[in-house]
Every structure is written in C-alpha cells, then in structure tokens.
Design a protein around this motif. Structure first.
Motif, PDB file in Angstrom:
ATOM      1  N   PRO A 135       0.966  -1.229   0.027  1.00  0.00           N
ATOM      2  CA  PRO A 135      -0.038  -0.121  -0.052  1.00  0.00           C
ATOM      3  C   PRO A 135       0.887   1.219   0.012  1.00  0.00           C
ATOM      4  O   PRO A 135       2.088   1.236   0.443  1.00  0.00           O
ATOM      5  CB  PRO A 135      -0.862  -0.190   1.150  1.00  0.00           C
ATOM      6  CG  PRO A 135       0.094  -1.151   1.965  1.00  0.00           C
ATOM      7  CD  PRO A 135       0.859  -1.908   1.096  1.00  0.00           C
ATOM      8  N   TYR A 136       0.273   2.174  -0.540  1.00  0.00           N
ATOM      9  CA  TYR A 136       1.111   3.525  -0.675  1.00  0.00           C
ATOM     10  C   TYR A 136       2.481   3.431  -1.363  1.00  0.00           C
ATOM     11  O   TYR A 136       3.542   3.899  -0.991  1.00  0.00           O
ATOM     12  CB  TYR A 136       1.384   4.127   0.466  1.00  0.00           C
ATOM     13  CG  TYR A 136       0.066   4.531   1.564  1.00  0.00           C
ATOM     14  CD1 TYR A 136      -1.026   5.155   1.203  1.00  0.00           C
ATOM     15  CD2 TYR A 136      -0.184   3.470   2.402  1.00  0.00           C
ATOM     16  CE1 TYR A 136      -1.981   5.251   2.003  1.00  0.00           C
ATOM     17  CE2 TYR A 136      -1.273   3.400   3.288  1.00  0.00           C
ATOM     18  CZ  TYR A 136      -2.117   4.464   3.025  1.00  0.00           C
ATOM     19  OH  TYR A 136      -3.211   4.638   3.891  1.00  0.00           O
ATOM     20  N   SER A 137       2.455   2.716  -2.582  1.00  0.00           N
ATOM     21  CA  SER A 137       3.397   2.164  -3.217  1.00  0.00           C
ATOM     22  C   SER A 137       4.567   3.359  -3.829  1.00  0.00           C
ATOM     23  O   SER A 137       5.645   3.431  -3.710  1.00  0.00           O
ATOM     24  CB  SER A 137       3.481   1.316  -4.204  1.00  0.00           C
ATOM     25  OG  SER A 137       2.841  -0.208  -3.717  1.00  0.00           O
ATOM     26  N   ARG A 138       3.841   4.403  -4.285  1.00  0.00           N
ATOM     27  CA  ARG A 138       4.222   5.645  -4.603  1.00  0.00           C
ATOM     28  C   ARG A 138       5.185   6.298  -3.568  1.00  0.00           C
ATOM     29  O   ARG A 138       6.413   6.760  -3.920  1.00  0.00           O
ATOM     30  CB  ARG A 138       3.406   6.670  -5.470  1.00  0.00           C
ATOM     31  CG  ARG A 138       2.584   6.204  -6.563  1.00  0.00           C
ATOM     32  CD  ARG A 138       1.767   7.201  -6.925  1.00  0.00           C
ATOM     33  NE  ARG A 138       2.478   8.399  -7.363  1.00  0.00           N
ATOM     34  CZ  ARG A 138       2.905   8.622  -8.637  1.00  0.00           C
ATOM     35  NH1 ARG A 138       2.872   7.723  -9.469  1.00  0.00           N
ATOM     36  NH2 ARG A 138       3.621   9.708  -8.927  1.00  0.00           N
ATOM     37  N   LEU A 139       4.725   6.443  -2.498  1.00  0.00           N
ATOM     38  CA  LEU A 139       5.436   6.865  -1.332  1.00  0.00           C
ATOM     39  C   LEU A 139       6.627   6.040  -0.681  1.00  0.00           C
ATOM     40  O   LEU A 139       7.772   6.636  -0.535  1.00  0.00           O
ATOM     41  CB  LEU A 139       4.338   7.187  -0.150  1.00  0.00           C
ATOM     42  CG  LEU A 139       5.121   7.652   1.122  1.00  0.00           C
ATOM     43  CD1 LEU A 139       5.523   9.078   0.854  1.00  0.00           C
ATOM     44  CD2 LEU A 139       3.920   7.821   2.366  1.00  0.00           C
TER      45      LEU A 139
END
Length: 532
Positions: free
Chosen positions: A367-371
């Motif tokens: 989850p929140y892979s971009r971050l």
C-alpha cells in the motif's frame, strides 16, 4: 507479463530518470520482466565499492551467531568434534547456496535478490511469486535477533540485572537509531557500517589469537584451572548425538550464522561493477567466515569447560572473555565489543532489507507504493526502512523474554528453505528454457542438486521428533516449521483471493501500468481493468 510500452531490450536500457520533453515519444520507461537482465543504476547512485560490498556481506554473516549459538549447537550435538564438523558442513552447504545466488546475480544484476529471481523464473500463476515474496518480507523480514543479543550483552557488561523493560528498551533503541541513520544520512550510514564491520573482523581475529596464545603457552585461566582441554580423538567425539532431529535444528543455527552470503544480491543497483564485484566478494566472504568460525570455536573449547559451554546459552563469548581476562576487563569491555558487533549486523541487514522492500513497493505490491518507492526527502529508501522497522519493532516488543531468541532463529530460517528450493529448481529449469541468457558465472550443477536435496531434508527434519519429545526452546519441536508453513499458505490464500476470486466476482482483471516518480524511480502500478 507487462503489456504496456514494450521496447527492444537490446537497444534501449531502462530509463533511470524521467524522460525530458525532447525525448523521442517512442521511447518510454518500461518495467517489462525481461528488463531484469539489464543493469539498472538506482536513483541513489552506485555508492558501494568493493570494500563496502565486502563489509556488507561479511558483516551480515558475522552477527550474533558465532557469539550466541555455539553453546546451543554443542549442547545439541553432544561433542566438540561433531560441533566443529557442523560448522564446516554449514560452510559447504552455504557454498552450494552461494553458487545459485552467483549465477542468478550475474545473470540478473538487479537489486531485490530472490524477489527478482523468483519473479523472472516463475511467471505463472501471474503475481504469485511477487505475493509470496511480499508476505515473507513483511511478516518475516524483521531484524530482531541481533537487537536482542545487543541488549543482552550490554546488560551483561554493565552487570545490570536484566528486566523486561530494560532489555527491550535497548533492543528497540538500537533498531530506531539505525533506521534514522540509514533513512536520513545515507553516506554516513554506509561509513558507520563499514567501520563497525572492520571492528567486528578485528574482534574475531583477536579472540582467535587469544585462544591460540592460551593453548601454546598453557595459560591458566580464572579459577586457577588449566585452560587447555586436552582430548584424544575418541574424546573429541565422546557424547556425539547423531539423531537427525537434533542435528537439523543445530544445522539451522549454523546455517543462520552463514546467512548473508547473498546479501549483496539485494543491492546490486548500488554496487560499482556489480557482476565482477559479486563474484569476488561472495567467495572471499565465505572463506573468511568459515576460517574465523572454526578458530573462534576452537578458542571457546580451549578456554571454557565443555559443560559450561553447553549451559552457556547466548553468553558463551562473555564466559570466554571472563575466564581469560577476569571480571573487570573480560566481563565489561569485550562483551560491549560484541554488542557493537551485533549492532553492525543490524545496520547491514537493515540497509539491504530496506532496498528489497523498496523493490517490492516499486512493483506495486505494498500500500502507498508511490510513497514507499520514493527516495525523497533524504535521498534514501526511507519508505523501505519503515516497512522493515514495523515488524521488527513488534517482534521485539510483543513476545515475552526467555526462549524467544532461539525460536526467532528457527522461524526466520525455515520458510527460507522453500525459497531456496524454488530458486535452485528454477536455475536448472532456466538452463534448459533460457539458454539464450548471458551467464558470467555458471553454477556447478551437482552442487545445485545437493542444495535441492538439503532443502528437502531441512524442510522435513522438524517433523522427526527428538527423543525427549520437545525442542530445546521450550516449544513443541515442530512449532517453528508449522508457523513457517502457515505463513506460506497465508500468502497463497491472499494471492488467490486478491488476484483470482475477487476479480472474478466483480468482473475485472489486475494489470500493470508503468510510471516514473519525480526522483527518477520507475515504478509499476497495479490497476483494475474491467472485463469487456
């Protein structure tokens, strides 16, 4: 596997920065699985020289194992001779595993280690390999055992009666400090772990030379007892326990002490001349570790009575120092040095695990892979460090003190045998299926088959009950194996629900799209596409 923006691998390498406005529209960033055969420079840069790479491996190998596990190993084996034999056997077994990692790493010189190799080899069922790697990294990718040893040796050196709070506070404090250093000060963290690595090698050499000095000059140790335990050849093997259940558990601990030979495979994007460096560093590290381990074990047996070694728990090295140098120096200064050694191990494990977590995030499986994929704001994989920090924190903070250390070693090591089995079979399969791939290093196939046989033996071994019906850690003898298999089954169930059942129910399929972050990191996003 990646249907978006296919390009010719042989003509166009991966883009490591966002395409500029004047870039040809036909050239787009790609995350195609075939691109794993191309070297990729991380947005962090290639900061690891040969020396730094060597320390990254040797400091990972020499952690708490040689200071904490020889007592439990000789207790399980029953004799000095069988104990030393296991340490040599562990090196040979690790060598068989090493050549598998060398062929894969030289063939696919990218960060991520087993994640890259399993995804490249096992493309069907789609996303299964990535899911299992993610579950293993999140649930078992913790650094707890060396943090625990750090706390034990600090309290022992300061002669403080350990309590639940003080013990865990030290372990968690170390974990937190290292996470901050690696997350905010990239090059400073590399310098510190290099320094601690050389201190560690120096400490092992000092212990070995001390044992040799005691033997050669017949020095009398604390208690006015002869230091050298003279044994005959028969005495060397007296009391040997050849029961496979006990030997396999001891072999797990020995193998754990050699864990880290493939540590460099996890960070190849940051290594200068990755293929050449990997080939030389891995071999040099294995030979160094085996020699130092044998010398240190001989030093232990030369100084500390065998019965005391067997009952020493995780403090056999501290007893060694105490008997040679007395209470003041032996019990304070050198145990603190061991605590520093454990801290160095935590640093290199944290360094590499964070990169693996970042690669998993880049693939879109967190989850929140971009971050978590980004190297902002400090030019370091802070997101990957946080993913590593959370399970490590929980494993240290939640379980009660006692036998948890040995149980953690077993749980950490057991599921890894399934990954080792998969990569070993995969290597043989790729020799036939993908003979077109360039292989700067080719593993000796008989050794690969030996590795496969050992994996099967170690997977089955925990289910052979010891004579007393329980393990030496106070649990049911097969508990760690059951937990390990349960984690793998959980990963398969999660994949089946996420990528098969739920998409079927709601009429969509999961696909991948490529994107590039502002720091130049290329990532994959998992998107839901409605079935027509």
């Amino acid at each position: 596997m990646h249907p978006t923006h296919q390009i010719d691998d042989a003509q166009q390498p991966l883009l490591s920065s966002p395409p500029s406005d004047d870039t040809d529209d036909n050239i787009k960033p790609t995350r195609d699985i075939e691109d794993t055969v191309l070297p990729e420079t991380a947005s962090l840069g290639r900061n690891l020289s040969w020396t730094s790479a060597y320390i990254l491996v040797i400091s990972r190998i020499i952690g708490s194992g040689i200071f904490a596990t020889p007592g439990s190993i000789v207790k399980a084996t029953g004799s000095v001779g069988l104990s030393l034999l296991l340490w040599v056997g562990g090196a040979l077994i690790s060598g068989c595993a090493l050549i598998v990692g060398l062929e894969y790493g030289c063939m696919l010189p990218r960060s991520g280690g087993d994640k890259v190799y399993l995804e490249f080899t096992y493309r069907h069922p789609r996303f299964l390999a990535s899911t299992l790697v993610t579950v293993h990294a999140v649930l078992l990718g913790f650094t707890a055992s060396n943090c625990i040893v750090f706390g034990e040796y600090v309290l022992f050196a300061l002669r403080i009666e350990p309590s639940e709070l003080s013990h865990k506070a030290l372990a968690l404090g170390l974990l937190t400090a290292i996470t901050i250093i690696h997350g905010c000060f990239l090059k400073t963290g590399i310098w510190i772990q290099n320094f601690l690595g050389w201190v560690k090698v120096g400490l092992i050499l000092f212990m070995s030379l001390t044992g040799l000095y005691v033997v050669l000059f017949q020095v009398r140790t604390a208690g006015d007892a002869p230091a050298l335990q003279t044994v005959s050849w028969d005495g060397l093997w007296k009391g040997s326990n050849w029961e496979w259940g006990a030997l396999s558990t001891a072999l797990f601990k020995v193998s754990y002490s050699y864990t880290g030979l493939q540590n460099l495979n996890n960070v190849l994007n940051e290594v200068k001349d990755p293929v050449r460096t990997l080939r030389t560093v891995a071999s040099a590290s294995l030979l160094t570790a085996c020699l130092l381990y044998l010398l240190v074990n001989i030093a232990y047996f030369s100084v500390v009575p065998l019965d005391e070694v067997k009952e020493s728990g995780q403090l056999v090295a501290a007893l060694f120092f105490e008997r040679v140098f007395g209470l003041n120096f032996g019990r304070t200064v050198l145990p603190l040095a061991i605590a520093i050694s454990a801290a160095g191990n935590v640093m290199v494990v944290t360094f590499t695990h964070a990169r693996v977590n970042q690669e998993i995030a880049r693939q879109g499986f967190l989850p929140y892979s971009r971050l978590l994929s980004s190297s902002k704001p400090f030019g370091a994989p802070l997101g990957g460090l946080i993913v590593h920090y959370i399970p490590s924190f929980l494993v240290i903070a939640l379980p009660p003190r006692g036998d948890v250390y040995n149980f953690i070693l077993d749980v950490e090591g057991y599921p890894g045998q399934f990954a080792a089995l998969a990569t070993s079979f995969g290597l043989i399969w790729l020799r036939w299926k993908r003979s077109d791939l360039k292989r700067p290093f080719k593993a000796w196939l008989p050794a690969v088959w030996i590795r496969i046989a050992i994996c099967f033996a170690l997977i089955a071994a925990p289910f052979f009950p010891p004579t007393d019906g329980h393990a030496d850690v106070g649990f049911f003898y097969a508990t760690y194996a059951i937990v390990g298999i349960g984690i793998i089954l959980f990963g398969i169930l999660y994949w089946y629900l996420t990528f098969a059942v739920i998409p079927y129910w709601y009429g969509y399929m999961v696909d991948e799209q490529v994107d590039v972050l502002s720091d130049g990191t290329s990532i994959t996003r998992l998107v839901n596409i409605r079935n027509k």
